[in-house]
Scaffold this active site. Structure first.
Site, mmCIF file in Angstrom:
data_model
loop_
_atom_site.group_PDB
_atom_site.id
_atom_site.type_symbol
_atom_site.label_atom_id
_atom_site.label_comp_id
_atom_site.label_asym_id
_atom_site.label_seq_id
_atom_site.Cartn_x
_atom_site.Cartn_y
_atom_site.Cartn_z
ATOM 1 N N TYR A 215 76.387 27.854 125.561
ATOM 2 C CA TYR A 215 75.196 28.691 125.733
ATOM 3 C C TYR A 215 74.910 29.398 124.414
ATOM 4 C CZ TYR A 215 72.179 31.960 128.335
ATOM 5 O OH TYR A 215 71.128 32.706 128.771
ATOM 6 N N LYS B 77 68.307 9.767 148.856
ATOM 7 C CA LYS B 77 68.090 8.877 147.697
ATOM 8 C C LYS B 77 68.857 9.409 146.488
ATOM 9 C CE LYS B 77 65.072 6.203 149.852
ATOM 10 N NZ LYS B 77 65.094 4.765 150.048
ATOM 11 N N ASP C 9 58.245 7.244 149.584
ATOM 12 C CA ASP C 9 57.594 7.570 150.862
ATOM 13 C C ASP C 9 56.222 8.218 150.676
ATOM 14 O OD1 ASP C 9 59.768 6.373 151.947
ATOM 15 O OD2 ASP C 9 60.592 8.154 152.905
ATOM 16 N N LEU D 43 50.506 -4.303 156.124
ATOM 17 C CA LEU D 43 50.191 -4.504 154.701
ATOM 18 C C LEU D 43 50.011 -3.168 153.988
ATOM 19 C CD1 LEU D 43 47.715 -7.465 155.277
ATOM 20 C CD2 LEU D 43 50.010 -7.622 154.295
ATOM 21 N N GLY D 44 50.923 -2.242 154.275
ATOM 22 C CA GLY D 44 50.892 -0.950 153.582
ATOM 23 C C GLY D 44 51.649 -1.064 152.273
ATOM 24 N N ALA D 45 52.295 0.037 151.874
ATOM 25 C CA ALA D 45 53.014 0.058 150.598
ATOM 26 C C ALA D 45 54.029 -1.083 150.536
ATOM 27 C CB ALA D 45 53.722 1.406 150.449
ATOM 28 N N ALA D 46 54.931 -1.137 151.518
ATOM 29 C CA ALA D 46 55.993 -2.148 151.477
ATOM 30 C C ALA D 46 55.419 -3.552 151.668
ATOM 31 C CB ALA D 46 57.033 -1.832 152.554
ATOM 32 N N ASN E 236 66.050 -0.963 150.622
ATOM 33 C CA ASN E 236 65.898 -0.789 149.172
ATOM 34 C C ASN E 236 67.054 -0.035 148.505
ATOM 35 O OD1 ASN E 236 65.083 1.800 149.974
ATOM 36 N ND2 ASN E 236 62.912 1.288 149.803
HETATM 37 N N1 LIG Z 1 63.946 -1.526 154.747
HETATM 38 C C1 LIG Z 1 63.451 -0.938 153.682
HETATM 39 O O1 LIG Z 1 64.053 -0.896 152.611
HETATM 40 C C2 LIG Z 1 62.091 -0.323 153.750
HETATM 41 C C3 LIG Z 1 61.446 0.041 152.572
HETATM 42 C C4 LIG Z 1 60.160 0.587 152.628
HETATM 43 C C5 LIG Z 1 59.567 0.810 153.848
HETATM 44 N N2 LIG Z 1 60.265 0.470 154.980
HETATM 45 C C6 LIG Z 1 59.686 0.749 156.292
HETATM 46 O O2 LIG Z 1 58.421 0.110 156.431
HETATM 47 C C7 LIG Z 1 57.595 0.927 157.238
HETATM 48 C C8 LIG Z 1 56.239 1.092 156.534
HETATM 49 O O3 LIG Z 1 56.422 1.778 155.331
HETATM 50 P P1 LIG Z 1 55.248 1.812 154.253
HETATM 51 O O4 LIG Z 1 55.722 2.711 153.173
HETATM 52 O O5 LIG Z 1 54.797 0.456 153.931
HETATM 53 O O6 LIG Z 1 54.131 2.577 155.116
HETATM 54 P P2 LIG Z 1 52.549 2.460 155.020
HETATM 55 O O7 LIG Z 1 52.033 3.561 155.861
HETATM 56 O O8 LIG Z 1 52.119 2.347 153.617
HETATM 57 O O9 LIG Z 1 52.219 1.038 155.726
HETATM 58 C C9 LIG Z 1 52.294 0.750 157.106
HETATM 59 C C10 LIG Z 1 51.243 -0.332 157.385
HETATM 60 O O10 LIG Z 1 51.506 -0.878 158.670
HETATM 61 C C11 LIG Z 1 50.242 -1.098 159.289
HETATM 62 N N3 LIG Z 1 50.389 -1.208 160.741
HETATM 63 C C12 LIG Z 1 50.532 -0.211 161.639
HETATM 64 N N4 LIG Z 1 50.556 -0.725 162.892
HETATM 65 C C13 LIG Z 1 50.431 -2.065 162.759
HETATM 66 C C14 LIG Z 1 50.375 -3.144 163.683
HETATM 67 N N5 LIG Z 1 50.427 -2.930 165.011
HETATM 68 N N6 LIG Z 1 50.239 -4.406 163.210
HETATM 69 C C15 LIG Z 1 50.156 -4.647 161.884
HETATM 70 N N7 LIG Z 1 50.190 -3.648 160.956
HETATM 71 C C16 LIG Z 1 50.330 -2.393 161.398
HETATM 72 C C17 LIG Z 1 49.411 0.092 158.860
HETATM 73 O O11 LIG Z 1 48.019 -0.139 159.041
HETATM 74 C C18 LIG Z 1 49.809 0.216 157.397
HETATM 75 O O12 LIG Z 1 48.963 -0.552 156.561
HETATM 76 C C19 LIG Z 1 58.315 2.231 157.481
HETATM 77 O O13 LIG Z 1 58.898 2.214 158.762
HETATM 78 C C20 LIG Z 1 59.437 2.236 156.449
HETATM 79 O O14 LIG Z 1 60.601 2.859 156.922
HETATM 80 C C21 LIG Z 1 61.483 -0.079 154.960
HETATM 81 O O1 LIG Z 2 64.835 5.068 153.135
HETATM 82 C C1 LIG Z 2 65.140 3.933 153.537
HETATM 83 O O2 LIG Z 2 66.108 3.709 154.275
HETATM 84 C C2 LIG Z 2 64.352 2.743 153.097
HETATM 85 C C3 LIG Z 2 62.943 2.984 152.755
HETATM 86 O O3 LIG Z 2 62.771 3.687 151.570
HETATM 87 C C4 LIG Z 2 62.103 3.529 153.875
HETATM 88 O O4 LIG Z 2 61.206 4.310 153.599
HETATM 89 O O5 LIG Z 2 62.352 3.155 155.014
HETATM 90 MG MG LIG Z 3 61.112 4.930 151.567
#
Ligand SMILES: NC(=O)c1ccc[n+]([C@@H]2O[C@H](COP(=O)([O-])OP(=O)(O)OC[C@H]3O[C@@H](n4cnc5c(N)ncnc54)[C@H](O)[C@@H]3O)[C@@H](O)[C@H]2O)c1
Ligand SMILES: O=C(O)C[C@H](O)C(=O)O
Ligand SMILES: [Mg+2]
Length: 442
Positions: A112, A167, A210, A268-271, A373
């Site tokens: 320090y 995380k 998230d 078809l969201g983020a993941a 992930n």
């Molecule tokens: N296993 C992993 O490592 C991992 C990583 C990331 C996200 N996830 C999981 O994936 C899920 C979504 O996360 P995200 O960040 O993509 O969320 P997000 O909100 O970006 O996407 C969710 C998508 O699902 C769609 N959806 C909802 N209901 C639906 C249906 N009946 N039919 C078809 N599509 C539908 C929504 O319109 C949206 O576009 C969460 O449960 C998260 O925990 C898992």
């Molecule tokens: O947090 C996790 O277990 C995986 C992923 O990042 C999620 O959002 O589901």
């Molecule tokens: Mg996550």
């Protein structure tokens, strides 16, 4: 097991005689309880005490199990029920600690004031030395706005803090990286980008976590463009890397070239969108997707994917089905076709449990606990930080996925998440590509 919602620890007393534990576990299983660890706390002459971790669908099932164990009689009794998950979170899961001990005034002057001033001046003269004389280069900001916490939805950043702390624990234990949660009270892309830019100089990288779609796409793109440190949205690319690895392994077992695989993405969201983009970039020619949101479907089209109108169509048409909707139990087992590969990745509850998918005829099935992930982001950031990379690129992500495949034991889809060697191998592969890219650029 869709709906295995609560985990509790049952403290069970039994007379110390063979067969009593069997009676207890039979009762738990008969009522749909999923047994985890069984710890023997005490073996007395008369009584044995065990701590049985048990996951059940809801409180009613738990109550039935406890009553049924107690009904066994003859001294068999549940003496306490504890919630070890909540207990593990008391006080939070992370803590910033010092790497230096303070034993003397001399230590104090070195660590320090006044000693520290000369280091400040050194960094002022040569800013690049900050990565050597501070922790910045080994620290990653874990940034969330709380809009898509797991599949729990928009529950806000504070309620999402246990995930961010989780995380950080993984960063620390699997990659030796300090992860610092940053909770944002805005989802506005301009504000998020501005805020992250303003704090970014204290970090070696930015993990976006998230953050819901569609604003996550713009936020990540703009931050990647504007910052010269690695930025990655975990739910997009961390997930896509691990899913590509699982898909490559599944194709290998099925004797199919991944390029010829017919893949369907539900959600078809983020993941989901990132998974489709990754698979298409890797050469899979038939990638289909479905989502009730028109804008999500449009984005898939923009990237060259094919759109199907319903889950039923995806299930009928595709050999490999991936789901990331956040909707528990969305896939009815009757839709599963013989030999299909089903990755139902939503957390905490999958669209269909692996057990139900296999029972319905799937050749391989996994949920988001396995294909997670956790296998991606720690090693990806370790490799990027080691290389001093300015960005995380597609070739670095592919290298991570291929490293995961290399580490996967025959018959499995992905390697075990707690094998430190796996994360080291991923990091090495990412670092190698990053360094190669830097040589090409430089
Ligand atoms: N296993 C992993 O490592 C991992 C990583 C990331 C996200 N996830 C999981 O994936 C899920 C979504 O996360 P995200 O960040 O993509 O969320 P997000 O909100 O970006 O996407 C969710 C998508 O699902 C769609 N959806 C909802 N209901 C639906 C249906 N009946 N039919 C078809 N599509 C539908 C929504 O319109 C949206 O576009 C969460 O449960 C998260 O925990 C898992
Ligand atoms: O947090 C996790 O277990 C995986 C992923 O990042 C999620 O959002 O589901
Ligand atoms: Mg996550």
């Amino acid at each position: 097991m869709v709906g295995q919602n609560i985990m509790r620890n049952l403290i069970v007393h039994t007379p110390s005689k063979p067969g009593n534990l069997g009676k207890v576990t039979t009762v738990i299983g008969a009522h749909g309880g999923d047994i985890g660890d069984i710890k023997t706390l005490k073996v007395g002459t008369l009584t044995t005490i065990r701590d049985i971790t048990c996951t059940v669908e809801d409180a009613t099932v738990l109550d039935t199990i406890v009553k049924s164990i107690n009904a066994l009689g003859n001294g068999i009794e549940v003496r306490a029920i504890s919630d070890d998950v909540l207990k593990a979170h008391e006080g939070g899961k992370i803590h910033m600690t010092s790497r230096m001990d303070l034993h003397s005034i001399e230590d104090l002057r070195r660590v320090y004031t006044p000693g520290v001033a000369s280091v400040c001046e050194e960094i002022q003269r040569s800013p690049e030395k900050a990565s050597y004389y501070t922790s910045i280069g080994n620290t990653v900001a874990i940034v969330t706005d709380g809009t898509a916490i797991l599949g729990l939805g928009n529950i806000g950043p504070v309620a999402g803090m246990p995930v961010m702390e989780g995380k950080a624990v993984l960063f620390d234990q699997l990659a030796g990286i300090s992860g610092v949660p940053i909770l944002l009270d805005t989802s506005d892309p301009d504000e998020v980008v501005e805020t992250v830019k303003h704090i970014s100089q204290g970090y070696g990288g930015i993990l976006l976590e998230d953050i819901g779609s569609p604003h996550c796409f713009e936020i990540e793109e703009r931050l990647k463009e504007d910052l010269s440190i690695p930025v990655m949205h975990d739910d997009q690319h961390g997930t896509a890397v691990v899913t590509l690895a699982a898909t490559l392994s599944a194709c290998r077992y099925a004797g199919v070239d991944i390029k010829d695989a017919v893949v369907g993405q539900i959600g078809l969201g983020a993941a989901g969108l990132a998974i489709c983009r990754m698979l298409m970039a890797y050469g899979v020619s038939e990638v289909y997707g479905t989502d009730p949101q028109e804008s999500a479907v449009m984005r898939l089209r923009q990237y060259g994917g094919n759109v199907l109108n319903s889950i039923e169509e995806v299930m009928a048409h595709c050999d490999i089905v991936i789901a990331t909707t956040g909707v528990k139990g969305l896939i009815d087992p009757s839709l599963v076709r013989e030999g299909q590969i089903i990755l139902a990745l939503s957390n905490p509850y999958p669209e269909i449990s692996p057990e139900d998918a296999i029972a319905a005829g799937a050749a391989y099935a996994a949920d988001g606990r396995l294909v997670n992930n956790i296998l991606g982001f720690p090693g990806i950031f370790r490799g990027a930080l080691n290389a001093n990379a300015k960005d995380i690129t597609y070739p670095m992500l592919v290298a991570a996925a291929e490293a995961l495949v290399e580490c996967t034991r025959h018959g499995d889809l992905v390697p075990p998440p707690l094998d430190h060697n796996v994360h080291k191998i991923v990091a090495k592969a990412v670092e190698r590509i990053a360094l190669k890219e830097m040589v090409h650029e430089g």
